[in-house]
Design a protein around this motif. Structure first.
Motif, short mmCIF file in Angstrom:
data_model
loop_
_atom_site.label_atom_id
_atom_site.label_comp_id
_atom_site.label_asym_id
_atom_site.label_seq_id
_atom_site.Cartn_x
_atom_site.Cartn_y
_atom_site.Cartn_z
N SER A 97 0.85 -1.18 0.00
CA SER A 97 0.00 0.00 0.00
C SER A 97 0.88 1.23 0.00
O SER A 97 2.10 1.13 0.16
N ALA A 98 0.28 2.38 -0.17
CA ALA A 98 1.07 3.60 -0.25
C ALA A 98 1.88 3.78 1.02
O ALA A 98 1.32 3.91 2.11
N PRO A 99 3.20 3.73 0.92
CA PRO A 99 4.04 3.82 2.12
C PRO A 99 4.17 5.24 2.61
O PRO A 99 3.97 6.20 1.87
N THR A 100 4.49 5.37 3.87
CA THR A 100 4.81 6.68 4.41
C THR A 100 6.28 6.92 4.16
O THR A 100 7.13 6.28 4.77
N SER A 101 6.58 7.79 3.21
CA SER A 101 7.97 8.02 2.82
C SER A 101 8.76 8.62 3.96
O SER A 101 8.30 9.52 4.65
N ASN A 102 9.96 8.10 4.16
CA ASN A 102 10.82 8.66 5.19
C ASN A 102 11.57 9.88 4.68
O ASN A 102 12.36 10.47 5.38
N ASN A 103 11.30 10.25 3.40
CA ASN A 103 12.00 11.40 2.83
C ASN A 103 11.61 12.69 3.53
O ASN A 103 12.38 13.64 3.59
N ASN A 104 10.37 12.78 4.01
CA ASN A 104 9.88 14.03 4.57
C ASN A 104 9.65 13.95 6.07
O ASN A 104 8.96 14.80 6.64
N VAL A 105 10.17 12.93 6.70
CA VAL A 105 10.01 12.79 8.14
C VAL A 105 11.16 13.48 8.86
O VAL A 105 12.33 13.28 8.53
N THR A 106 10.83 14.32 9.82
CA THR A 106 11.87 15.01 10.56
C THR A 106 12.63 14.01 11.42
O THR A 106 12.05 13.27 12.19
N GLN A 107 13.92 13.96 11.27
CA GLN A 107 14.76 13.06 12.02
C GLN A 107 15.90 13.87 12.64
O GLN A 107 16.06 15.06 12.39
N SER A 108 16.69 13.22 13.48
CA SER A 108 17.88 13.89 14.00
C SER A 108 18.76 14.24 12.81
O SER A 108 18.78 13.54 11.80
N LYS A 109 19.49 15.33 12.94
CA LYS A 109 20.25 15.82 11.80
C LYS A 109 21.31 14.83 11.35
O LYS A 109 21.66 14.79 10.18
N GLY A 110 21.84 14.02 12.25
CA GLY A 110 22.86 13.06 11.86
C GLY A 110 24.26 13.63 12.04
O GLY A 110 24.47 14.65 12.68
N ARG A 111 25.22 12.97 11.42
CA ARG A 111 26.63 13.36 11.55
C ARG A 111 26.97 14.45 10.55
O ARG A 111 26.68 14.33 9.36
N LEU A 112 27.59 15.51 11.03
CA LEU A 112 27.94 16.62 10.16
C LEU A 112 28.98 16.19 9.14
O LEU A 112 30.06 15.71 9.49
N TYR A 113 28.66 16.37 7.86
CA TYR A 113 29.60 16.09 6.78
C TYR A 113 30.46 17.31 6.49
O TYR A 113 31.66 17.21 6.25
N GLY A 114 29.83 18.48 6.51
CA GLY A 114 30.55 19.72 6.25
C GLY A 114 29.63 20.73 5.58
O GLY A 114 28.48 20.44 5.25
N THR A 115 30.14 21.94 5.41
CA THR A 115 29.38 22.96 4.70
C THR A 115 29.62 22.81 3.20
O THR A 115 30.77 22.76 2.75
N CYS A 116 28.53 22.72 2.45
CA CYS A 116 28.64 22.44 1.01
C CYS A 116 27.94 23.52 0.20
O CYS A 116 27.07 24.25 0.70
N SER A 117 28.32 23.58 -1.06
CA SER A 117 27.63 24.43 -2.02
C SER A 117 26.45 23.64 -2.57
O SER A 117 26.63 22.57 -3.16
N ILE A 118 25.24 24.15 -2.35
CA ILE A 118 24.02 23.45 -2.76
C ILE A 118 23.52 24.05 -4.07
O ILE A 118 23.32 25.26 -4.18
N SER A 119 23.33 23.21 -5.06
CA SER A 119 22.78 23.65 -6.35
C SER A 119 21.62 22.73 -6.71
O SER A 119 21.31 21.78 -5.99
N HIS A 120 20.97 23.03 -7.84
CA HIS A 120 19.78 22.26 -8.22
C HIS A 120 19.81 21.97 -9.72
O HIS A 120 20.33 22.76 -10.50
#
Length: 206
Positions: A97-120
């Motif tokens: 059935s239609a799953p609840t996507s974990n893509n939009n669930v607020t979670q702990s931020k996790g381990r910091l990778y670093g500051t990055c340049s974000i593009s689209h």
């Protein structure tokens, strides 16, 4: 005595010319594990034409693993190549059935990778050239999931960007994408231009 010698010689000749049977390696069926499905391609490269896209959980017959990155497969009457990273002998769990996507669930931020340049980017020719609706990992890109990062970050890695609760998955690369770049897949070129480029902390979700 002579007859016995001839018989022995004949047996030796037969042994020498008898073909040696080598048991071929048994190739097992495997399953598509990518959530968005996986493409069957005409050749062992993401630049080749897509024959068919198979959904997650689809079983395919592996016909060759000579190239560890691209397996030769057969599905029904279709033969081609699939990116091996998204194939597994164990059948994945597929929601009925239609799953609840974990893509939009607020979670702990996790381990910091670093500051990055974000593009689209999107799948238009301006952003993706001739690659279109394909990724370097072989999966079909999806909004709110697919991002491109440098080769130092393995495919399948989950990340978050800044305070955005969306959990993205690294599924693509890019010629201009380095260690400190994240390129986020969006639905249109206008959206990619509107979102623009900015810097933000990136977190690895483990």
């Amino acid at each position: 005595m002579m007859l016995k010698k001839l018989m022995t010689t004949g047996a030796l000749v037969l042994c020498l010319i008898a073909p040696v049977t080598v048991k071929a390696e048994e190739l097992k069926d495997m399953y598509v594990t990518a959530n968005s499905g996986l493409n069957i391609r005409e050749a062992e490269t993401t630049e080749s034409n897509v024959i068919k896209a198979l959904p997650k959980g689809t079983k395919v017959e592996i016909t060759s693993t000579d190239n560890p990155e691209w397996y030769a497969i057969k599905y029904d009457d279709i033969e081609g190549y699939m990116y091996s990273e998204w194939l597994d002998e164990e059948k994945p769990v597929v929601a009925t059935s239609a799953p609840t996507s974990n893509n939009n669930v607020t979670q702990s931020k996790g381990r910091l990778y670093g500051t990055c340049s974000i593009s689209h980017y999107c799948n238009c020719s301006t952003c993706s050239g001739s690659y279109g609706n394909t990724t370097a990992s072989g999966v079909i890109p999806s909004v709110n999931r697919t991002v491109a990062m440098g080769r130092n970050v393995p495919f399948g890695t989950k990340i978050r960007i800044g305070n955005n609760p969306t959990v993205y998955t690294v599924e693509d690369r890019g010629g201009a994408i380095g260690r400190n770049n994240v390129d986020v897949f969006v639905g249109s070129h206008s959206e990619a231009m509107n979102k623009g480029r900015y810097s933000a902390p990136v977190y690895i979700v483990e």
